[in-house]
Design a protein around this motif. Structure first.
Motif, PDB file in Angstrom:
ATOM      1  N   ALA A  25       0.818  -1.214   0.000  1.00 39.98           N
ATOM      2  CA  ALA A  25       0.000   0.000   0.000  1.00 39.98           C
ATOM      3  C   ALA A  25       0.853   1.266   0.000  1.00 39.98           C
ATOM      4  N   GLY A  26       0.285   2.337  -0.512  1.00 40.40           N
ATOM      5  CA  GLY A  26       0.993   3.613  -0.597  1.00 40.40           C
ATOM      6  C   GLY A  26       1.512   4.119   0.729  1.00 40.40           C
ATOM      7  N   LYS A  27       0.793   3.847   1.820  1.00 40.10           N
ATOM      8  CA  LYS A  27       1.227   4.344   3.131  1.00 40.10           C
ATOM      9  C   LYS A  27       2.614   3.830   3.512  1.00 40.10           C
ATOM     10  N   ASN A  28       3.035   2.709   2.912  1.00 43.84           N
ATOM     11  CA  ASN A  28       4.340   2.143   3.239  1.00 43.84           C
ATOM     12  C   ASN A  28       5.493   3.039   2.793  1.00 43.84           C
ATOM     13  N   MET A  29       5.240   3.938   1.845  1.00 41.16           N
ATOM     14  CA  MET A  29       6.298   4.868   1.421  1.00 41.16           C
ATOM     15  C   MET A  29       6.729   5.782   2.547  1.00 41.16           C
ATOM     16  N   PHE A  30       5.847   6.007   3.491  1.00 38.24           N
ATOM     17  CA  PHE A  30       6.092   6.998   4.535  1.00 38.24           C
ATOM     18  C   PHE A  30       6.413   6.361   5.875  1.00 38.24           C
ATOM     19  N   SER A  31       6.684   5.081   5.863  1.00 38.31           N
ATOM     20  CA  SER A  31       7.020   4.336   7.068  1.00 38.31           C
ATOM     21  C   SER A  31       8.496   4.521   7.401  1.00 38.31           C
TER      22      SER A  31
END
Length: 98
Positions: A25-31
């Motif tokens: 998911a896209g949110k993983n880019m900001f992890s």
């Protein structure tokens, strides 16, 4: 201050997620976890849209590609509305020298 790791500072949307799997998911880019990533389905164009909750000045964008994949023909746009975006940078190919 890293605006993309502080919760609540922005919203995001991506063009696609590989097979719709949450692990990509896209949110993983900001992890902060370097073992996670966004992975899109095949095809073009692909995009990442980031909407900040307040006016910000972006001084630098760091992009890391994993697994031998690399972006090509990339365009970076900014604006205060989707219908008023303008191009601020274009990259034909990412490599170690960019």
């Amino acid at each position: 201050m890293d605006l993309l790791t502080a919760p609540g500072n922005f919203r995001h949307r991506v063009s696609s997620v590989l097979n719709g799997l949450a692990e990509y998911a896209g949110k993983n880019m900001f992890s902060d976890d370097v073992t996670t990533c966004w992975n899109s389905d095949q095809g073009t164009p692909q995009y990442v849209l980031i909407e900040f909750n307040k006016f910000v000045t972006v001084k630098c964008i760091n992009i890391t590609f994993q697994g031998g994949f690399v972006g090509q023909d990339s365009i970076f746009e900014v604006g205060d509305r989707l219908d008023s975006m303008h191009i601020v940078a274009e990259v034909d190919d990412f490599d170690d020298s960019n």
